[in-house]
Design a protein around this motif. Structure first.
Motif, PDB file in Angstrom:
ATOM      1  N   VAL A 247       8.088 -21.166  -4.678  1.00 16.97           N
ATOM      2  CA  VAL A 247       9.457 -21.381  -5.150  1.00 16.97           C
ATOM      3  C   VAL A 247      10.112 -22.486  -4.325  1.00 16.97           C
ATOM      4  O   VAL A 247      10.768 -23.373  -4.866  1.00 16.97           O
ATOM      5  N   ARG A 248       9.920 -22.436  -3.005  1.00 13.33           N
ATOM      6  CA  ARG A 248      10.519 -23.470  -2.142  1.00 13.33           C
ATOM      7  C   ARG A 248       9.962 -24.847  -2.491  1.00 13.33           C
ATOM      8  O   ARG A 248      10.696 -25.842  -2.473  1.00 13.33           O
ATOM      9  N   LEU A 249       8.679 -24.916  -2.816  1.00 12.42           N
ATOM     10  CA  LEU A 249       8.089 -26.204  -3.189  1.00 12.42           C
ATOM     11  C   LEU A 249       8.736 -26.743  -4.459  1.00 12.42           C
ATOM     12  O   LEU A 249       9.067 -27.930  -4.541  1.00 12.42           O
ATOM     13  N   VAL A 250       8.925 -25.891  -5.466  1.00 14.82           N
ATOM     14  CA  VAL A 250       9.546 -26.333  -6.718  1.00 14.82           C
ATOM     15  C   VAL A 250      10.954 -26.864  -6.457  1.00 14.82           C
ATOM     16  O   VAL A 250      11.350 -27.904  -6.997  1.00 14.82           O
ATOM     17  N   VAL A 251      11.705 -26.174  -5.618  1.00 14.65           N
ATOM     18  CA  VAL A 251      13.063 -26.633  -5.294  1.00 14.65           C
ATOM     19  C   VAL A 251      13.020 -28.003  -4.616  1.00 14.65           C
ATOM     20  O   VAL A 251      13.831 -28.889  -4.909  1.00 14.65           O
ATOM     21  N   SER A 252      12.040 -28.193  -3.733  1.00 14.07           N
ATOM     22  CA  SER A 252      11.954 -29.469  -3.006  1.00 14.07           C
ATOM     23  C   SER A 252      11.666 -30.645  -3.925  1.00 14.07           C
ATOM     24  O   SER A 252      11.843 -31.802  -3.527  1.00 14.07           O
ATOM     25  N   LEU A 253      11.242 -30.371  -5.171  1.00 14.59           N
ATOM     26  CA  LEU A 253      10.896 -31.425  -6.113  1.00 14.59           C
ATOM     27  C   LEU A 253      12.005 -31.706  -7.129  1.00 14.59           C
ATOM     28  O   LEU A 253      11.802 -32.456  -8.086  1.00 14.59           O
ATOM     29  N   ARG A 254      13.162 -31.123  -6.910  1.00 13.29           N
ATOM     30  CA  ARG A 254      14.274 -31.357  -7.832  1.00 13.29           C
ATOM     31  C   ARG A 254      14.754 -32.808  -7.720  1.00 13.29           C
ATOM     32  O   ARG A 254      14.836 -33.365  -6.619  1.00 13.29           O
ATOM     33  N   PRO A 255      15.079 -33.441  -8.840  1.00 12.01           N
ATOM     34  CA  PRO A 255      15.403 -34.879  -8.824  1.00 12.01           C
ATOM     35  C   PRO A 255      16.690 -35.243  -8.108  1.00 12.01           C
ATOM     36  O   PRO A 255      16.816 -36.361  -7.594  1.00 12.01           O
ATOM     37  N   GLU A 256      17.662 -34.319  -8.037  1.00 11.36           N
ATOM     38  CA  GLU A 256      18.957 -34.693  -7.464  1.00 11.36           C
ATOM     39  C   GLU A 256      18.994 -34.656  -5.940  1.00 11.36           C
ATOM     40  O   GLU A 256      19.957 -35.120  -5.323  1.00 11.36           O
ATOM     41  N   LEU A 257      17.951 -34.117  -5.320  1.00  6.40           N
ATOM     42  CA  LEU A 257      17.971 -33.978  -3.866  1.00  6.40           C
ATOM     43  C   LEU A 257      17.788 -35.312  -3.157  1.00  6.40           C
ATOM     44  O   LEU A 257      17.076 -36.202  -3.620  1.00  6.40           O
ATOM     45  N   THR A 258      18.438 -35.434  -2.004  1.00  4.78           N
ATOM     46  CA  THR A 258      18.239 -36.608  -1.154  1.00  4.78           C
ATOM     47  C   THR A 258      17.007 -36.371  -0.285  1.00  4.78           C
ATOM     48  O   THR A 258      16.488 -35.257  -0.200  1.00  4.78           O
ATOM     49  N   GLU A 259      16.560 -37.407   0.387  1.00  6.77           N
ATOM     50  CA  GLU A 259      15.421 -37.266   1.296  1.00  6.77           C
ATOM     51  C   GLU A 259      15.737 -36.253   2.386  1.00  6.77           C
ATOM     52  O   GLU A 259      14.886 -35.451   2.769  1.00  6.77           O
ATOM     53  N   ALA A 260      16.963 -36.271   2.878  1.00  7.72           N
ATOM     54  CA  ALA A 260      17.355 -35.337   3.948  1.00  7.72           C
ATOM     55  C   ALA A 260      17.326 -33.899   3.427  1.00  7.72           C
ATOM     56  O   ALA A 260      16.894 -32.978   4.137  1.00  7.72           O
ATOM     57  N   GLN A 261      17.803 -33.700   2.202  1.00  9.37           N
ATOM     58  CA  GLN A 261      17.809 -32.350   1.636  1.00  9.37           C
ATOM     59  C   GLN A 261      16.384 -31.844   1.391  1.00  9.37           C
ATOM     60  O   GLN A 261      16.094 -30.669   1.607  1.00  9.37           O
ATOM     61  N   ARG A 262      15.502 -32.730   0.964  1.00 15.46           N
ATOM     62  CA  ARG A 262      14.104 -32.311   0.788  1.00 15.46           C
ATOM     63  C   ARG A 262      13.493 -31.922   2.128  1.00 15.46           C
ATOM     64  O   ARG A 262      12.773 -30.928   2.244  1.00 15.46           O
ATOM     65  N   ALA A 263      13.761 -32.740   3.128  1.00 18.75           N
ATOM     66  CA  ALA A 263      13.179 -32.505   4.457  1.00 18.75           C
ATOM     67  C   ALA A 263      13.667 -31.202   5.061  1.00 18.75           C
ATOM     68  O   ALA A 263      12.975 -30.605   5.899  1.00 18.75           O
ATOM     69  N   ALA A 264      14.854 -30.739   4.666  1.00 13.70           N
ATOM     70  CA  ALA A 264      15.426 -29.504   5.223  1.00 13.70           C
ATOM     71  C   ALA A 264      14.769 -28.252   4.647  1.00 13.70           C
ATOM     72  O   ALA A 264      14.987 -27.149   5.152  1.00 13.70           O
ATOM     73  N   ILE A 265      13.977 -28.424   3.589  1.00 17.47           N
ATOM     74  CA  ILE A 265      13.311 -27.278   2.953  1.00 17.47           C
ATOM     75  C   ILE A 265      11.929 -27.085   3.579  1.00 17.47           C
ATOM     76  O   ILE A 265      11.186 -28.045   3.791  1.00 17.47           O
ATOM     77  N   ASP A 266      11.582 -25.846   3.857  1.00 15.08           N
ATOM     78  CA  ASP A 266      10.272 -25.532   4.437  1.00 15.08           C
ATOM     79  C   ASP A 266       9.265 -25.398   3.292  1.00 15.08           C
ATOM     80  O   ASP A 266       9.039 -24.313   2.765  1.00 15.08           O
TER      81      ASP A 266
END
Length: 461
Positions: A247-266
């Motif tokens: 689930v966390r991986l799918v969230v990390s692939l959302r188009p609206e996220l910034t690089e910083a927001q992706r990096a904050a996800i484990d």
């Protein structure tokens, strides 16, 4: 007999032996290999089309290499199986060519075929042109109309409206899944049903419904809704710390996220296989600035998606060719027919898996010097020596005794292999090795004839 399968693809197989092999009761395993050849002589093609056995004709109906007019002659075939095979089209492997379309008359015949199965298959074939799709979309059978929704984007507006209001609920359901984006009202019937899982990841959901799935005890439900582009921000944040890594991986692939927001996800990019390219990146393939941006992302799945774009500018191709991730380099090589020669060699040496044959078959794959791998400790490198024209027959013969089965198979196919060794491999207990030897173009024609005769004669009355 497995060796006949190898013989069926042998480029030196004479037409007279092809004709003798067209007996399904004695060469059933070899039939598909022979039927799909791109270089079938005209007399063999005619024999396939007029063969008394529907299985033989059905195999030929799936050959993607013959001209449209030739395959289309089977549209009047008396056997349902043959017409179904023609309507369905070839079942594609990853690197096989697309089949030639049929003629207009053949599409019209199949669209009016007496078999529902044939009409349904035709409706789901991406080659089927709009005129035939329209016929299928107004078919009297609901199963056919439902299948016709597969070609939604190629149907005229008035036909799409008719399908959306079809008397059969299963047809309306299929139309709703395809058309709710342009007609949001179609979504209401889907959301009111007991099964909304097919739209969880893409449709606007009422807040209570979105919450129920985002906070479900079932991880598969949370997984589906995690990529929904309409999901409220607070639910996205909840799912970004979900206990399930998928689930966390799918969230990390959302188009609206910034690089910083992706990096904050484990997230773990390889916790499960993500299909690439991601749809929202594929939709932006023509956007050069977006490709530049996502091609430099720290998230490797985004870079893998960009690598799938066959129209990247040369400078970005060169950068991705140096990427630290093997999958990025492999996808880049697979999707770019003009991928740099050094990239092709690197990904093959890094082990390209099932892509190896396609990549090494490229005209610009660097073959010079591959003989140096004859003594490599890695089997996938040793088998590359057959690609080097400077590799000696002695080396080919030595490697035909290699401990690695894949190396022995590669050598068995090479025409530099001494005939005596080739004949020995034809009797190998490993049927794949024997089949590879049978595919060797240097195999004497008299030996080919003996192989066919040994199978055909015992089965003749």
């Amino acid at each position: 007999m497995k060796t006949l399968s190898g013989l069926a693809v042998n480029p030196a197989l004479p037409a007279r032996l092809m004709l003798r092999m067209l007996q399904p009761e004695v060469a059933a395993d070899a039939l598909p290999y022979l039927a799909w050849r791109a270089d079938l002589p005209e007399q063999v093609v005619e024999t396939f089309i007029g063969h008394h056995d529907a299985k033989v004709r059905g195999c030929f109906a799936e050959n993607p290499h013959v001209p449209a007019g030739t395959r289309s002659r089977l549209a009047r075939d008396p056997a349902l199986h043959v017409r179904w095979a023609l309507a369905a089209g070839p079942q594609w492997g990853r690197f096989q060519p697309r089949s030639t379309p049929l003629t207009e008359d053949a599409y019209d015949l199949l669209a009016h075929d007496p078999s529902i199965e044939v009409r349904c298959e035709l409706a789901q074939n991406w080659h089927t042109p709009a005129p035939a799709l329209i016929v299928l979309a107004v078919d009297p059978e609901p199963d056919v109309r439902r299948a016709g929704c597969s070609g939604w984007g190629r149907l005229p507006a008035h036909i799409r409206v008719a399908l959306s209001h079809d008397a059969d609920p299963s047809v309306r359901w299929a139309a709703g899944l395809k058309g709710y984006r342009e007609h949001p009202g179609l979504l209401e019937e889907i959301l009111a049903s007991d099964d909304v899982t097919q739209v969880l990841g893409e449709a606007p959901l009422p807040r209570p419904l979105a919450e129920s799935y985002a906070r479900s005890d079932d991880a598969t439900h949370r997984h589906k809704v995690a990529g929904n582009p309409y999901l409220d921000r607070d639910l996205v944040e909840e799912l970004s710390t979900d206990r399930d890594p998928g689930v966390r991986l799918v969230v990390s692939l959302r188009p609206e996220l910034t690089e910083a927001q992706r990096a904050a996800i484990d997230y773990d990019p390889d916790v499960y296989r993500v299909h690439v390219p991601l749809p929202w990146i594929r939709d932006r393939f023509a956007d050069a600035s977006a490709m530049e941006h996502f091609g430099e992302s720290a998230h490797v799945v985004l870079r893998r998606s960009v690598a799938c774009n066959p129209d990247l500018p040369l400078d970005l191709v060169e950068r991705l060719a140096r990427d630290d991730d093997h999958a990025v380099r492999l996808l880049l090589a697979e999707h770019h027919q003009d991928a740099p020669a050094d990239l092709l060699l690197r990904v093959v040496l890094d082990d390209a898996g099932y892509s190896e044959a396609e990549l090494t078959g490229r005209p610009h794959f660097p073959t010079v010097g591959l003989a140096r791998f004859a003594d490599s400790p890695h089997p996938h490198e040793r088998r590359l020596v057959v690609l080097d024209s400077q590799t000696s027959a002695d080396v080919i013969e030595r490697l035909s005794h290699d401990e690695a089965r894949s190396v022995r198979i590669a050598m068995a196919r090479d025409p530099r292999l001494p005939v005596t060794r080739m004949l020995a491999l034809l009797k190998d207990a490993d049927l794949q090795i024997a089949s590879a030897a049978a595919a060797n173009p240097a195999l004497p024609v008299q030996v080919m004839a003996q192989l066919v005769q040994s199978v055909v004669e015992p089965c003749m009355p």
